[in-house]
Scaffold this active site. Structure first.
Site, PDB file in Angstrom:
ATOM      1  N   CYS A   2       0.818  -1.222   0.000  1.00 58.79           N
ATOM      2  CA  CYS A   2       0.000   0.000   0.000  1.00 58.79           C
ATOM      3  C   CYS A   2       0.848   1.267   0.000  1.00 58.79           C
ATOM      4  O   CYS A   2       1.979   1.282   0.473  1.00 58.79           O
ATOM      5  CB  CYS A   2      -0.876   0.013   1.236  1.00 58.79           C
ATOM      6  SG  CYS A   2      -1.776  -1.515   1.491  1.00 58.79           S
ATOM      7  N   ARG A  27       4.908   0.050  -6.621  1.00 64.01           N
ATOM      8  CA  ARG A  27       4.869  -0.831  -5.457  1.00 64.01           C
ATOM      9  C   ARG A  27       3.807  -1.915  -5.586  1.00 64.01           C
ATOM     10  O   ARG A  27       3.828  -2.897  -4.861  1.00 64.01           O
ATOM     11  CB  ARG A  27       4.595  -0.008  -4.197  1.00 64.01           C
ATOM     12  CG  ARG A  27       5.590   1.105  -4.002  1.00 64.01           C
ATOM     13  CD  ARG A  27       5.095   2.084  -2.981  1.00 64.01           C
ATOM     14  NE  ARG A  27       4.763   1.361  -1.776  1.00 64.01           N
ATOM     15  CZ  ARG A  27       5.643   0.929  -0.906  1.00 64.01           C
ATOM     16  NH1 ARG A  27       6.919   1.173  -1.110  1.00 64.01           N
ATOM     17  NH2 ARG A  27       5.283   0.278   0.156  1.00 64.01           N
ATOM     18  N   TRP A  74      -3.171  -2.668  -1.360  1.00 64.65           N
ATOM     19  CA  TRP A  74      -2.866  -4.046  -1.760  1.00 64.65           C
ATOM     20  C   TRP A  74      -3.682  -4.902  -0.798  1.00 64.65           C
ATOM     21  O   TRP A  74      -3.407  -4.930   0.393  1.00 64.65           O
ATOM     22  CB  TRP A  74      -1.369  -4.307  -1.610  1.00 64.65           C
ATOM     23  CG  TRP A  74      -0.952  -5.673  -2.040  1.00 64.65           C
ATOM     24  CD1 TRP A  74      -1.394  -6.874  -1.574  1.00 64.65           C
ATOM     25  CD2 TRP A  74       0.013  -5.988  -3.053  1.00 64.65           C
ATOM     26  NE1 TRP A  74      -0.776  -7.902  -2.218  1.00 64.65           N
ATOM     27  CE2 TRP A  74       0.094  -7.400  -3.122  1.00 64.65           C
ATOM     28  CE3 TRP A  74       0.823  -5.234  -3.893  1.00 64.65           C
ATOM     29  CZ2 TRP A  74       0.958  -8.058  -3.995  1.00 64.65           C
ATOM     30  CZ3 TRP A  74       1.682  -5.887  -4.752  1.00 64.65           C
ATOM     31  CH2 TRP A  74       1.740  -7.275  -4.821  1.00 64.65           C
ATOM     32  N   ASN A 100      -1.699   1.581   6.381  1.00 63.55           N
ATOM     33  CA  ASN A 100      -0.851   0.483   5.906  1.00 63.55           C
ATOM     34  C   ASN A 100      -0.600  -0.427   7.087  1.00 63.55           C
ATOM     35  O   ASN A 100      -0.205   0.058   8.150  1.00 63.55           O
ATOM     36  CB  ASN A 100       0.507   1.005   5.425  1.00 63.55           C
ATOM     37  CG  ASN A 100       0.404   1.708   4.099  1.00 63.55           C
ATOM     38  OD1 ASN A 100      -0.641   1.676   3.458  1.00 63.55           O
ATOM     39  ND2 ASN A 100       1.475   2.360   3.689  1.00 63.55           N
ATOM     40  N   GLY A 101      -0.795  -1.721   6.910  1.00 62.00           N
ATOM     41  CA  GLY A 101      -0.552  -2.648   8.011  1.00 62.00           C
ATOM     42  C   GLY A 101      -1.770  -3.504   8.273  1.00 62.00           C
ATOM     43  O   GLY A 101      -2.746  -3.460   7.523  1.00 62.00           O
ATOM     44  N   GLU A 486      22.268 -20.129   2.623  1.00 64.00           N
ATOM     45  CA  GLU A 486      21.844 -18.795   2.202  1.00 64.00           C
ATOM     46  C   GLU A 486      22.732 -17.712   2.835  1.00 64.00           C
ATOM     47  O   GLU A 486      23.094 -16.730   2.183  1.00 64.00           O
ATOM     48  CB  GLU A 486      20.361 -18.575   2.560  1.00 64.00           C
ATOM     49  CG  GLU A 486      19.820 -17.187   2.332  1.00 64.00           C
ATOM     50  CD  GLU A 486      19.907 -16.687   0.894  1.00 64.00           C
ATOM     51  OE1 GLU A 486      20.278 -17.453  -0.005  1.00 64.00           O
ATOM     52  OE2 GLU A 486      19.641 -15.488   0.683  1.00 64.00           O
ATOM     53  N   LYS A 490      24.917 -15.054   0.671  1.00 60.50           N
ATOM     54  CA  LYS A 490      24.805 -13.600   0.843  1.00 60.50           C
ATOM     55  C   LYS A 490      26.195 -13.003   1.038  1.00 60.50           C
ATOM     56  O   LYS A 490      26.526 -11.986   0.443  1.00 60.50           O
ATOM     57  CB  LYS A 490      23.929 -13.227   2.053  1.00 60.50           C
ATOM     58  CG  LYS A 490      22.447 -13.416   1.877  1.00 60.50           C
ATOM     59  CD  LYS A 490      21.758 -12.389   1.012  1.00 60.50           C
ATOM     60  CE  LYS A 490      21.680 -12.773  -0.415  1.00 60.50           C
ATOM     61  NZ  LYS A 490      20.736 -13.724  -0.897  1.00 60.50           N
ATOM     62  N   GLU A 493      28.362 -13.253  -2.341  1.00 57.71           N
ATOM     63  CA  GLU A 493      27.969 -12.412  -3.480  1.00 57.71           C
ATOM     64  C   GLU A 493      28.116 -10.929  -3.183  1.00 57.71           C
ATOM     65  O   GLU A 493      28.387 -10.141  -4.084  1.00 57.71           O
ATOM     66  CB  GLU A 493      26.568 -12.754  -3.995  1.00 57.71           C
ATOM     67  CG  GLU A 493      25.434 -12.486  -3.064  1.00 57.71           C
ATOM     68  CD  GLU A 493      24.079 -12.919  -3.634  1.00 57.71           C
ATOM     69  OE1 GLU A 493      23.938 -13.084  -4.851  1.00 57.71           O
ATOM     70  OE2 GLU A 493      23.147 -13.095  -2.831  1.00 57.71           O
ATOM     71  N   HIS A 509      33.655 -34.595   8.346  1.00 59.54           N
ATOM     72  CA  HIS A 509      34.027 -35.427   7.190  1.00 59.54           C
ATOM     73  C   HIS A 509      34.919 -34.665   6.203  1.00 59.54           C
ATOM     74  O   HIS A 509      35.094 -35.100   5.076  1.00 59.54           O
ATOM     75  CB  HIS A 509      32.768 -35.928   6.485  1.00 59.54           C
ATOM     76  CG  HIS A 509      31.926 -36.795   7.355  1.00 59.54           C
ATOM     77  ND1 HIS A 509      32.291 -38.064   7.741  1.00 59.54           N
ATOM     78  CD2 HIS A 509      30.744 -36.553   7.974  1.00 59.54           C
ATOM     79  CE1 HIS A 509      31.366 -38.579   8.536  1.00 59.54           C
ATOM     80  NE2 HIS A 509      30.421 -37.671   8.690  1.00 59.54           N
ATOM     81  N   LYS A 608      20.242  -9.252 -11.692  1.00 60.54           N
ATOM     82  CA  LYS A 608      19.041  -9.510 -10.894  1.00 60.54           C
ATOM     83  C   LYS A 608      18.231 -10.648 -11.492  1.00 60.54           C
ATOM     84  O   LYS A 608      17.671 -11.473 -10.786  1.00 60.54           O
ATOM     85  CB  LYS A 608      18.196  -8.230 -10.809  1.00 60.54           C
ATOM     86  CG  LYS A 608      16.990  -8.344  -9.922  1.00 60.54           C
ATOM     87  CD  LYS A 608      17.402  -8.516  -8.465  1.00 60.54           C
ATOM     88  CE  LYS A 608      16.233  -8.822  -7.545  1.00 60.54           C
ATOM     89  NZ  LYS A 608      16.685  -9.468  -6.300  1.00 60.54           N
TER      90      LYS A 608
HETATM   91  C1  AGP Z   1      20.451 -14.275  -4.729  1.00 60.13           C
HETATM   92  O1  AGP Z   1      20.860 -13.258  -3.930  1.00 60.13           O
HETATM   93  C2  AGP Z   1      20.634 -14.094  -6.183  1.00 60.13           C
HETATM   94  N1  AGP Z   1      20.076 -12.891  -6.655  1.00 60.13           N
HETATM   95  C3  AGP Z   1      20.289 -15.334  -6.986  1.00 60.13           C
HETATM   96  O2  AGP Z   1      20.802 -16.468  -6.350  1.00 60.13           O
HETATM   97  C4  AGP Z   1      18.806 -15.537  -7.281  1.00 60.13           C
HETATM   98  O3  AGP Z   1      18.126 -15.959  -6.146  1.00 60.13           O
HETATM   99  C5  AGP Z   1      18.671 -16.576  -8.426  1.00 60.13           C
HETATM  100  O4  AGP Z   1      19.316 -16.102  -9.564  1.00 60.13           O
HETATM  101  C6  AGP Z   1      17.240 -16.924  -8.720  1.00 60.13           C
HETATM  102  O5  AGP Z   1      16.540 -15.825  -9.201  1.00 60.13           O
HETATM  103  P1  AGP Z   1      14.967 -15.867  -9.341  1.00 60.13           P
HETATM  104  O6  AGP Z   1      14.413 -16.032  -7.969  1.00 60.13           O
HETATM  105  O7  AGP Z   1      14.596 -14.568  -9.969  1.00 60.13           O
HETATM  106  O8  AGP Z   1      14.641 -17.036 -10.212  1.00 60.13           O
END
Ligand code: AGP
Length: 613
Positions: A2, A27, A74, A100-101, A486, A490, A493, A509, A608
């Site tokens: 929202c 948004r 939303w 919002n909320g 994960e 993070k 990358e 191991h 992205k």
């Molecule tokens: C994660 O930080 C990355 N941007 C990457 O691993 C991402 O999650 C992956 O490329 C999958 O993208 P998607 O969710 O748009 O399919």
């Protein structure tokens, strides 16, 4: 997600509000509305669908006044139709509000008001706020005191903006928790209010961001600030130099930091509208589940890449444990090269923020070719993955701009938890009490995430202590093995530090050979069934001179005596602990990269949306 815009001053409020809402369109929303004080009474125009429809309505039935508020909604409680669109007006027609909320205790408040004879005009949780404000205002006459009383009664995270024809010289705005921001902007004899900076930036560069628990009373001449106890506060005025794109970051330094903080809101939105806490039922209508197909379902393949994949691994565990359906997770880029055994009694569930990842789409195509039903869990509505799927669940996070995925990691985890409950119910593998108990846990998720976010300063201190490392090992067990993966992803990358995520039991191991004083070990050790196993991992790492950073549950007295640094998370339901445990790891990676002066939002070599194989 929202959006809110408000205006008070000498100009016509309607075009300022509508243009502001237009700037928040990115948004996502499904209805919109505007309320203006016209000749001492409140006039409202609302429409379902896109803003263009509201623009047309306002053209046909113009609104003129110098004070007003607008909203893009939303849907959470109640369908995205005109009657549920904001602004909402009280029964007397003299108080109007946008919000919002989610009012977590709205049902009990609504019942109380209904028993007093108040007739509700919408299905929203929001309407209880405006009805209550009107009730308290009728008693003591002050809009801000009435709003303050109501804010103390309602539970959840909120941004609210309201005005009343009984006190026609002011707008009241307040923020509680993290349901998004509230920003007040200064003009010459005019003032602006919004949930997000881009909506008002063309008018003002001088702004005050409200903190949680603060309320602003805004008149043409300026604003006064107070807390919920009514104590006056000194507003901190920020001067904004950013360009409009940078302005979208609001009070945050990077999109990634903003998106980490948006998780309270994105998870609230992800849960709302899909959960009936009264009946303990989950609703995922866009998935178009066929009961017979679910009953006969032999197997689900979950496929995804990167961060989405780690969410998928957790989802696989949910579905197996809760719905008792065999699930196999596979990396999407591997799936089509392994000759998977698929029949028409199976589903392929793709998880993708963008919905455009080439490997994920190819894996879906493989599933389609072999007769599986295709499901997609996507963030981008209208994306390829959504279009080719037979049904989908949306993540409801709003756009994710930082290349490193954060809010599009926690949302699918929660989506898949809900899916597991729904499948369990349809298959008859989940008894009523267990289902209700599992559903009830969802209501705590935003709170847990919020508690983690409040500890950002502590995480930043840990980041300062370890920012110069060159290698790092992340360990987790059970459902939090994927949290370790994960966390490591993070860090690598964003900061270009070599980081590996490992199932903790595997350390002995091989990877244990790497542990020495230069190799910190980050251990995800919430107090669950595998806690004791994680303690022994910490001891093994310490015995070899390793530095340990532990993600631990608040109240744990043992871990602080063993680990060098602790990242605290609140006590959660064990199945949902990954949603909380990843938050400090996201913040740790963010702060390490930012302390190293790196481009946090666009790390090198990454895109992205990966639309090539
Ligand atoms: C994660 O930080 C990355 N941007 C990457 O691993 C991402 O999650 C992956 O490329 C999958 O993208 P998607 O969710 O748009 O399919």
């Amino acid at each position: 997600m929202c959006g809110i815009v408000g205006y008070i001053g000498p100009r016509d409020a309607t075009p300022i509000i509508l243009n502001g809402l237009k700037r928040l369109e990115y948004r996502g929303y499904d209805s919109a509305g505007v309320a203006v004080l016209e000749d001492q009474h409140i006039e409202i125009r609302r429409d379902a669908g896109k803003l263009d429809r509201l623009f047309t309505t306002v053209e046909q039935q113009p609104l003129h006044g110098q004070l007003g508020i607008g909203h893009t909604r939303w849907a959470t409680h109640g369908e995205p139709n005109v009657r549920n669109a904001h602004p909402h007006v009280s029964a007397s027609g003299e108080v109007v509000l946008v919000h919002n909320g989610i009012v977590e205790n709205y049902l009990e408040l609504r019942e109380e008001l209904e028993s007093e004879g108040v007739e509700f005009k919408s299905d929203t949780d929001t309407e209880v706020i405006v009805q209550l404000v009107d009730r308290f205002m009728a008693k003591d006459g002050s809009l801000e005191d009435a709003a303050r009383q109501v804010l103390r009664m309602i539970r959840g995270h909120h941004g609210i903006v309201l005005f009343s024809s009984r006190q026609p010289d002011r707008i009241v705005a307040a923020r509680m928790g993290n349901a998004g921001g509230v920003v007040v902007g200064f003009g010459k004899d005019e003032m602006f209010i919004s949930s997000d900076l881009p909506a008002i930036l063309e008018h003002t560069r001088e702004v005050v961001f409200l903190e949680s628990g603060q309320m602003a009373v805004v008149t043409r001449e300026g604003m006064s600030l107070s807390n919920l106890q009514g104590e006056t506060l000194e507003p901190h005025v920020d001067i904004i130099f950013w360009d409009p794109v940078a302005a979208e970051k609001g009070e945050y330094r990077h999109f990634m930091q903003k998106e980490i903080h948006e998780q309270v809101r994105s998870l609230t939105d992800t849960i709302s509208g899909r959960v009936d806490f009264e009946t303990g039922r989950i609703m995922l209508p866009d998935l178009k589940l066929n009961e017979k197909f679910v009953k006969d379902l032999e197997k689900i393949y979950i496929i995804a890449c990167g961060t989405a994949g780690y969410a998928g691994q957790i989802g696989a565990k949910y579905i197996e444990r809760i719905a008792k359906i065999p699930v196999e997770f596979d990396i999407a880029s591997e799936f089509r090269y392994r000759d998977p055994l698929i029949t028409d009694k199976m589903a392929v569930l793709a998880i993708s923020q963008s919905g455009e990842t080439a490997d994920t789409l190819a894996a879906m195509a493989e599933g389609r070719k072999r007769g599986a039903t295709l499901w997609a869990n996507i963030n981008m509505i209208g994306s390829q993955a959504m279009r080719i799927a037979d049904g989908y669940i949306s993540m409801q996070t709003g756009p994710e701009i930082g290349v490193a995925s954060t809010k599009a990691y926690t949302a699918p985890i929660v989506n898949l938890y809900m899916l597991a409950i729904l499948l369990g119910e349809l298959r008859g593998t989940l008894d009523d009490n267990t289902r209700r108990a599992l559903v009830a846990e969802l209501s705590h998720v935003p709170e847990w995430v919020s508690a983690c976010l409040e500890r950002e300063a502590e995480v930043e201190e840990v980041a300062k202590a370890i920012k110069d490392i060159t290698h790092c090992l992340y360990l987790g067990r059970g459902i939090n093995t994927s949290t370790a993966y994960e966390g490591a992803l993070k860090l690598k990358e964003l900061s270009y530090i070599h980081a590996e995520g490992y199932p903790a039991g595997e350390m002995k191991h091989g990877p244990i050979a790497l542990v020495d004083e230069d190799m910190p070990v980050i251990v995800v050790a919430p107090q669950d069934d595998l806690y004791e196993k994680m303690i022994s991992q910490i001891e093994q790492a310490k015995a070899r001179g390793g530095k340990v950073v532990a993600v631990a549950t608040v109240g744990d007295t043992l871990i602080p005596t063993l680990a060098d640094h602790v990242l605290w998370i609140p006590k959660t339901h064990p199945l949902l602990s990954p949603v909380a445990a990843v938050i400090p790891l996201q913040m740790l990676a963010y702060h390490i990269a930012s302390l190293r002066g790196l481009d946090v939002d666009q790390p090198r070599n990454l895109a992205k949306s990966v639309t090539v194989e």
